[in-house]
Design an enzyme around this catalytic site. Sequence first.
Site, PDB file in Angstrom:
ATOM      1  N   ARG A  57       0.861  -1.172   0.000  1.00  0.00           N
ATOM      2  CA  ARG A  57       0.000   0.000   0.000  1.00  0.00           C
ATOM      3  C   ARG A  57       0.893   1.216   0.000  1.00  0.00           C
ATOM      4  NH1 ARG A  57      -0.643   2.617   5.102  1.00  0.00           N
ATOM      5  NH2 ARG A  57      -2.609   3.490   4.404  1.00  0.00           N
ATOM      6  N   ASN A  69       1.318   5.347   1.516  1.00  0.00           N
ATOM      7  CA  ASN A  69       0.856   6.378   2.426  1.00  0.00           C
ATOM      8  C   ASN A  69       1.612   7.650   2.042  1.00  0.00           C
ATOM      9  OD1 ASN A  69      -0.526   7.593   4.486  1.00  0.00           O
ATOM     10  ND2 ASN A  69       0.720   6.714   6.124  1.00  0.00           N
ATOM     11  N   GLU A 112       5.292   6.945   1.148  1.00  0.00           N
ATOM     12  CA  GLU A 112       5.814   5.701   1.706  1.00  0.00           C
ATOM     13  C   GLU A 112       5.199   4.552   0.928  1.00  0.00           C
ATOM     14  OE1 GLU A 112       6.240   7.093   6.400  1.00  0.00           O
ATOM     15  OE2 GLU A 112       4.807   5.529   5.848  1.00  0.00           O
ATOM     16  N   TYR A 165      -3.464  15.857  11.513  1.00  0.00           N
ATOM     17  CA  TYR A 165      -2.663  14.706  11.888  1.00  0.00           C
ATOM     18  C   TYR A 165      -1.403  14.622  11.029  1.00  0.00           C
ATOM     19  CZ  TYR A 165      -0.937  10.023  12.378  1.00  0.00           C
ATOM     20  OH  TYR A 165      -0.104   8.952  12.570  1.00  0.00           O
TER      21      TYR A 165
END
Lengths: 317, 189, 330
Positions: free
Chosen positions: C215, C217, C260, C311
């Site tokens: 995945r 990010n 990432e 965040y």
Amino acid sequence: MSTSLSLVVAAVDDTVPGVRSVRLVRPDGGTLPGFTPGSHVLVTCGPPGTSAVANAYSLTGDSVAPRAYTISVLRLDAGRGGSRWVHALATGDRVEVTSPRSAFPPVLAARRHLLVAGGIGVTPILSHLRSAVRWGRDVEVLYAHRPGAAAHLEDLRDLAGDALTCLTDRTALGDHLERRLADQPVGTHLYTCGPAGFMDTVTLAARRLGWPDERIHVEHFGVDDLDPGESFEAVLRASGRTVPVPSGTSLLDALEGAGLSVPNLCRQGVCGECRVRVAAGTPLHRDLVLSDAEKAAADTLLCCVSRAADDRLELDL
Amino acid sequence: MNPALELTSVPAWAVRPSTPPCDPAATACTAVAVGAEAVDVATTWLAGAVAPGRLHALASTDEALAVVDAELAEARVGWRLLVAGPLTAVLPLRARALAGGLVDAELSVATTTTDDLLVTCAHCAAVTSAPTHVGGVVPCVGCDRRLLVHHHVSRRQGTFLGYQVDAEQWGTEQWGTGQWETERWEEGA
Amino acid sequence: MTTQPSVDRALVTGFPFPFPTDRYRYTTNVEPAPRVVGTPAGQWGASVVDVDGEYHRELVERAAVLERDPSRYAVLDHMAPACWDTMLTLMRELAATYPDVMSLDGDGPSYVWTNRLLDVEQPFTYARPSTLPDEPLRYVAGQVQEDLVLLDQRDGDLWGDAGLVTFAADWSFGFDVGMSFLEIHGPVPRLRETGVITRAREFIMRLQPGAPYRRTNWTLTIGRQLDVSTERYPEWGPDRPRILTVDDTTFGREVHLRTEVQHLVRLEESGAVLFLIRTYLLPFEELARVEPWRATTAAVLADLPDDIADYKGVAGYRDRAVTWLHARTP
């Protein structure tokens, strides 16, 4: 989901009456994928290419960079025929197996491992024991078997030494089990494999003695494999076409085979990408994405894993 | 914005005092109590146990850690442990018990007060014990930075994570960290 | 605007652009790996481990971070088998991906690891610590650019019980060691409320050996800094207010889109899950030269809900970032 491996029988061993050990190697003699102790493979019990029963058998050999997969199979004359087929194999025969799947692993964080085998259930216990010896884990083995019919007894003795106790009498087994379960250092994990009744006896005794479920491990073959499901028909509302979905083929595969393009990622019922709308019929949900309420609404399904509860499903496609 | 704490590593007993029941499946029990108030909680817990139990009443966390070590060395599977006391005592005791091989099901935790927290400084690793709460600000005993107490608890270290509250204040270097009012950070934006 | 590229072209052509659409929310965006993804600038995703032009520089930086702060590496006692498993798995992966410069010879338990990029030829025996110059996880982390986290699976949960993380984006591996998967992700807004993180956990627990998944990010990072860990927050935190005061040229040079690429690999022998985190940084000035990337990034940042922006630490300058990107519309 699993990759298929085409192997060759390198040796068979019928030393123990009723039990045959088979050593399977790659045709080129190369190294096979390693596996987690307690893993099994699904063996296609018939000539390659035919629709034969597939049985799960635990791997008993070394789990790191193995040169062979070894299985030990108890002959069951009343079974579906898989064990009889294994017992008829000869050196040089071809055997199709899946890559190893782990559903009964040792807990790395355990302080100590109590391995309890009943009969042919010794097979995954043996691979646990090999890894315990490799990594210097504190281990104790209880092996219940009929007198004179103990598969892998020499292997267990070599690996476990004094840590092995063999029991051939039912009463003695119950007493010994009770005593040993009551006197394990905190941090011990219990693993058991054998006939269902045997495993029930072991787990019931453990629970009665205060063992929390986290410490009790029972071998269930292939529980994380979805069953192939019943065949059904998918009717595409937009075109009126009917797409047959045979057992063993996912709805997503069937739709793609019919030329439809459905967005998808994981093909395992986890990402939620392949959700399609259901116009009529009842879905059989097998995904991890939809909430209970969404499943009950029965108006969508994830076509990579879910199927029809009946023989027909109408889709908004 | 703080998320609902049940969605984080902060256990409910770390936010308000608690009195858990003893697992009736236990075959032996030990309660380790730090402080007089904890003895009451431990007595109640032991009274609910079906199995024989032992109570250790101790004055300090260090003494209690030694008792937990000794009990773990002798305990057999089937045993359950209660650690009771102020949050600053039970978090390290839980950490020790888990490191000793207990699983969550074998461990009960009771807090008698959650007024003080142990906070690990993300920047210098010093641990500060101070009256504060999640979202509060404490000065670090190691590096003197003002630490925001994060809703993040290490089960291994038994502490909350704290990080510099004012690292993004323009001009912090010139003005010094003492200029900023605690209140504006207390409950988060 | 400068016409000279500020970074090696390969960092642009190989950049894993993380946004498939103009809208970003947390999803369980996992897919089988490896798989090549074409981008407007090139492609990425051909392998589980990726060695690029930054290899030597990043390995030197990793060693320096570890030297300064040993807490970036931690292995709980029971994870030793998983560390050996990780080392063997990564060496096999590297040898298969870069056969010209790397090889793993032998079929166990004795092997020879060769890495010509680092001038290394290392014989070792599996599970025998005395045959290696370092602990296996730290040794292999010196051969790959990826950060490594090992998840132990037990009690129906996943536990972050070992790892080596020197390039964290605002989290503290040293503090998180030993936490469960859900505890580690507790600070991330929306994750558990939306069920994304519990689904991810179920998925990871069902991973099988030989079938890695991945995945992506993303976040924004100011300056070409790989180590923006919580530990170092006092050093990089002030960059956030400062970036609002710089001129446009500096803004485009300093603000980086950080992707990432995370791979999930079930380890064969230990049964642990290896979580690989590979970090790529692309400065906005380069990003803006690839028109679809510029437009999509502007749209994603403009649409980002406040809690996620907060965040990710971009709330303070995302308006400026959007304005900057819009101003570069061709």
